[in-house]
Every structure is written in structure tokens, then in C-alpha cells.
Enzyme design. Structure first.
Site, short mmCIF file in Angstrom:
data_model
loop_
_atom_site.label_atom_id
_atom_site.label_comp_id
_atom_site.label_asym_id
_atom_site.label_seq_id
_atom_site.Cartn_x
_atom_site.Cartn_y
_atom_site.Cartn_z
N ASN A 1 94.80 34.30 29.18
CA ASN A 1 94.89 33.33 28.08
C ASN A 1 94.82 31.90 28.59
O ASN A 1 94.11 31.06 28.03
CB ASN A 1 96.20 33.53 27.30
CG ASN A 1 96.03 34.46 26.11
OD1 ASN A 1 94.92 34.69 25.64
ND2 ASN A 1 97.13 35.01 25.63
N GLU B 1 100.63 41.86 24.28
CA GLU B 1 99.65 42.63 25.07
C GLU B 1 100.11 44.06 25.30
O GLU B 1 99.56 44.76 26.17
CB GLU B 1 99.39 41.93 26.41
CG GLU B 1 100.58 41.87 27.36
CD GLU B 1 101.46 40.63 27.16
OE1 GLU B 1 102.10 40.22 28.15
OE2 GLU B 1 101.48 40.08 26.05
N ASP C 1 100.75 48.06 29.11
CA ASP C 1 100.83 46.61 29.16
C ASP C 1 99.62 46.06 29.91
O ASP C 1 99.25 46.56 30.98
CB ASP C 1 102.12 46.16 29.86
CG ASP C 1 102.29 44.65 29.85
OD1 ASP C 1 102.84 44.14 28.86
OD2 ASP C 1 101.86 44.00 30.82
N ASP D 1 92.00 37.49 22.98
CA ASP D 1 91.87 38.40 21.84
C ASP D 1 90.79 39.44 22.08
O ASP D 1 90.93 40.61 21.68
CB ASP D 1 91.55 37.60 20.57
CG ASP D 1 92.72 36.74 20.10
OD1 ASP D 1 93.84 36.94 20.61
OD2 ASP D 1 92.51 35.87 19.24
N HIS E 1 92.52 31.59 24.36
CA HIS E 1 93.10 32.66 23.53
C HIS E 1 92.04 33.53 22.87
O HIS E 1 92.29 34.71 22.61
CB HIS E 1 94.03 32.06 22.48
CG HIS E 1 95.31 31.54 23.05
ND1 HIS E 1 96.40 32.35 23.29
CD2 HIS E 1 95.67 30.29 23.45
CE1 HIS E 1 97.38 31.63 23.80
NE2 HIS E 1 96.97 30.38 23.91
#
Length: 410
Positions: free
Chosen positions: A299, A334, A291, A308, A304
Site C-alpha cells: 500500500n 488483508e 494473511d 485493492d 491503495h
């Protein structure tokens, strides 16, 4: 699966396999079929060096079989300790109202059905008549082949010459194994086709053109007698674009669009009991659940698109740390999963620590460095995949609560 008594099939001299199409699970093989299998799985029979079919996945046959279409597959089987080809007729049956099965019935052709030596060395297409008109005006590539002369091509129509890129003289100097990417392995397959009753059968191959390029083709081939010569007529359809689209759709179904990793759906497919046995990882394997720490903060603070970038960089790092045979999945959001075949817990913990350290060194322009927390678990006994995943998820939860950027075992 309801158990049925198939023992009466052992009285048959022809081989019979009964297969569940959705899992490609062999339900039953009679004595004749077992002799031809030796220690091979049914999937290996369908994917061996002499195996040819019109569909890779069995469920795609169901509609045609329900409409009673004649479908043939060629399996690779063992005879006298050698691999060879065997034609099978496919039939759809139902064990219950909701449980269809596909029966593969071997077609054992008597020796007398083989194509005898022809006079095709003297073959010359007549300029008039039905065959000449059919052959010359057909828009599909058509080849006339003599199996008794090592698969010699004795005639080709204009569509075939345009498709393969040869003139007529050169085309008729070639053998079918010279244009088929199977090479000489196509010869037993061709002789199997020459025995098949009931007309031409669609089978998929890869053919080589004059310029060296290759095309996926579906061929309809079967025995024919022309001017007294016993030959084979092969009608060729180019399915390259269809195959490309199928491969793209199959890839999209199994992979995460952004990272290119295997997706959660493929994880559950691979960890089905039958698949685990096939991959030889049914017992001794470990799982890592990874994780990205404080990903929501990344984010929210950087946008965002930067988030990514983090996920893609993490995906590449996981791939670089993974060993040969390890499988890397994007679980969702994630979270990522590594499936580690034949890996004890201590080795899995060591690999997880390597991943943690490697991720901490990743540098992305415009972002601070990021970290991951990792839960690790080794499969125990008859534990289900859901039970294993709960343990590894609990380990990850503890790693996050203990301060993140760490590895903990279940």
C-alpha cells in the site's frame, strides 16, 4: 431460553409449532405437528415444494403480528408418506417480556369446506352491478379462478391482461398452474387457500408472462361466490422491484463490497450452533486464516488502488482453490478465512499449501509477486468458535514470525 411446559398442547388434534423468530429455532412441536414433520426440520417445512409465505425471514412478521394482522403461511408437510400443503395461522406470544415467539397453528379444514363443483363453464360477467364495476375499474390485476376445474381462469380484468400480456380469450383458456412457476405444485396450495376463513391472504409467488419473462408477485386470494358460482378471486401485486432491492440489501449485508466474498458478519452467523447443525458441519471442520504478507508495504509503495488489486486477486485465487462446500470469507483488511466442512487437519494443511503455492504464482501488472502466511486448525470436541479462532490466529502469528510465506498448524 426459559423452559415452559407445553405438554398440554399434545391434547390438541391440530398441529402447533412454537418458534423463536430471530434464530428460526423450533422450541416445541406438539404430537400432531411431529407426525407431519417426520424427520424434517422446521426450516425445511417453510422451504419445501408446497411452501408459500409473504416473508422469507420470520422477524419481518413481528410488526404486523403485534398489530394483530391476520397472517397465513403454507408449509410443506408429510401425510401418508407424501408431501402436501398445510395452511398455518401465525400468532405472536411472549414467553417473557423480552422473548417473543411465533406460534404456527395448523388450519385443518373439514372436507365439507372445499369449493364444490361450480357452473363456471357457463360463467359470463354481467355488464352492470357492483362486481362488474369493481372488477373492470380496479387498477390491480385481478383473476377469477375455478379450483374445481383444475384451476381454470374464468375471468381477468384489463389490468391483468396488460400485466400478463394475453388477450381475454387466451387468458381464460389458461389454468393458474400455467402462469405460476410452481406448475402443478400450486394446486394443493390453491385448495388450501380455498379453505381459509376470514378473507384474502397475501402470499408470494413467481408468475410467468406471455413473453416468457417472470415476475415476483404477491397475491391476495380467497373464496368468493359470484352469480351463484363458487370461485376464487386472486388480486395480484407486482413486487419484482421490491424483491430485487431486498436481494441487493441482503447480499450487501452478507458480502464484502470490494471482493464479493462473504463477510465477517456472515461468518459469525453461519457458525452459530443452530446454523452449524443445519449445515452438517457442527464437529468435523477445519479453519484457515490467511494473511497477505507485507501488505502495508504494498500500500505504501504502490498505492491503495494496487493494494485493492492484490486483495481482489487473492480473493479470486482462494475461490479457485476452494472445494465445493468450502466457504471463503474476507475477515477484514488483508486477512481472509476459509471454513472447510468435513475436513480433517491433514487435508486442511494440504489445501493451505496449495493456496500458498497458487498465490505465489499470481501476477499483477506493475507489482512484484506477493505471498501469504496461513494458520490452520481443526475443530476439537466442544470447542467454541472463539476458542478455535484463537488457536488458528496463534498459528498464523507463528507463521508470520517464522519468516512468512508458510503454513503452520495450531
Amino acid at each position: 431460553m426459559i423452559t415452559h411446559n407445553f405438554n398440554t398442547l399434545d391434547l390438541l388434534t391440530s398441529p402447533v409449532w412454537i418458534v423463536s423468530p430471530f434464530e428460526e429455532q423450533l422450541i416445541y412441536a406438539n404430537s400432531a405437528a411431529k407426525l407431519l414433520m417426520q424427520d424434517l426440520t422446521f426450516s425445511q417445512l417453510r422451504t419445501g415444494p408446497y411452501s408459500v409465505s409473504s416473508q422469507k425471514e420470520l422477524p419481518k412478521y413481528l410488526s404486523d403480528l403485534q398489530n394483530q394482522h391476520d397472517i397465513i403461511e403454507i408449509l410443506t408437510v408429510q401425510r401418508k408418506e407424501e408431501e402436501t400443503a398445510l395452511s398455518c395461522r401465525l400468532v405472536l406470544r411472549k414467553l417473557t417480556e423480552t422473548e417473543p415467539v411465533i406460534i404456527f397453528e395448523g388450519i385443518e379444514a373439514p372436507a365439507t369446506l372445499g369449493l364444490k363443483a361450480s357452473r363456471s363453464a357457463n360463467y359470463q360477467r354481467k355488464k352492470q352491478g357492483f362486481y362488474a364495476r369493481f372488477f373492470l375499474t380496479n387498477s390491480a390485476p385481478m383473476l377469477l379462478i375455478d379450483p374445481s376445474r383444475d384451476g381454470q381462469i374464468v375471468d381477468a380484468n384489463l389490468a391483468a391482461l396488460n400485466f400478463y400480456g394475453y388477450n381475454h380469450e387466451t387468458m381464460c383458456q389458461k389454468h393458474t398452474w400455467e402462469i405460476n412457476m410452481l406448475g402443478r405444485r400450486v394446486m394443493p396450495i390453491m385448495h388450501e387457500i380455498s379453505h381459509l376463513p376470514g378473507g384474502h391472504k397475501p402470499l408470494n409467488f413467481v408468475h410467468k408472462l406471455a413473453d416468457g419473462s417472470t415476475r415476483h408477485v404477491q397475491t391476495y386470494a380467497g373464496p368468493i361466490e359470484i352469480y351463484g358460482d363458487k370461485l376464487m378471486l386472486c388480486i395480484v401485486h407486482d413486487i419484482t422491484e421490491q424483491k430485487r432491492l431486498e436481494e441487493q440489501l441482503e447480499h450487501a449485508a452478507h458480502h464484502d463490497a470490494m471482493t464479493g466474498l462473504l463477510n465477517r458478519r456472515q461468518f459469525y452467523h453461519i457458525t452459530e450452533p443452530g446454523q452449524m447443525q443445519h449445515l452438517a458441519i457442527a464437529q468435523d471442520y477445519s479453519l484457515l486464516l490467511i494473511d497477505t504478507d507485507r501488505f502495508k508495504h504494498i500500500n505504501d509503495l504502490y498505492g491503495h488502488s494496487k493494494g485493492d488489486e492484490v486483495l481482489c486477486a487473492l480473493a479470486r485465487t482462494l475461490e479457485s482453490c476452494a472445494r465445493k462446500g468450502d466457504l471463503v470469507f474476507r475477515w477484514g483488511g488483508e486477512e481472509f478465512v476459509l471454513l472447510l466442512p468435513r475436513t480433517p487437519l491433514d487435508t486442511a494443511l494440504s489445501l493451505a499449501e496449495t493456496i500458498r503455492v497458487s498465490v505465489a504464482k499470481v501476477s499483477i501488472s506493475g507489482l512484484p509477486r506477493f505471498t501469504v502466511s496461513i494458520g490452520v486448525a481443526h475443530h476439537e470436541g466442544n470447542e467454541s468458535i472463539d476458542e478455535l479462532f484463537k488457536r488458528v490466529d496463534d498459528a498464523l502469528y507463528r507463521a508470520k514470525n517464522d519468516g512468512r510465506n508458510r503454513v503452520l498448524a495450531a
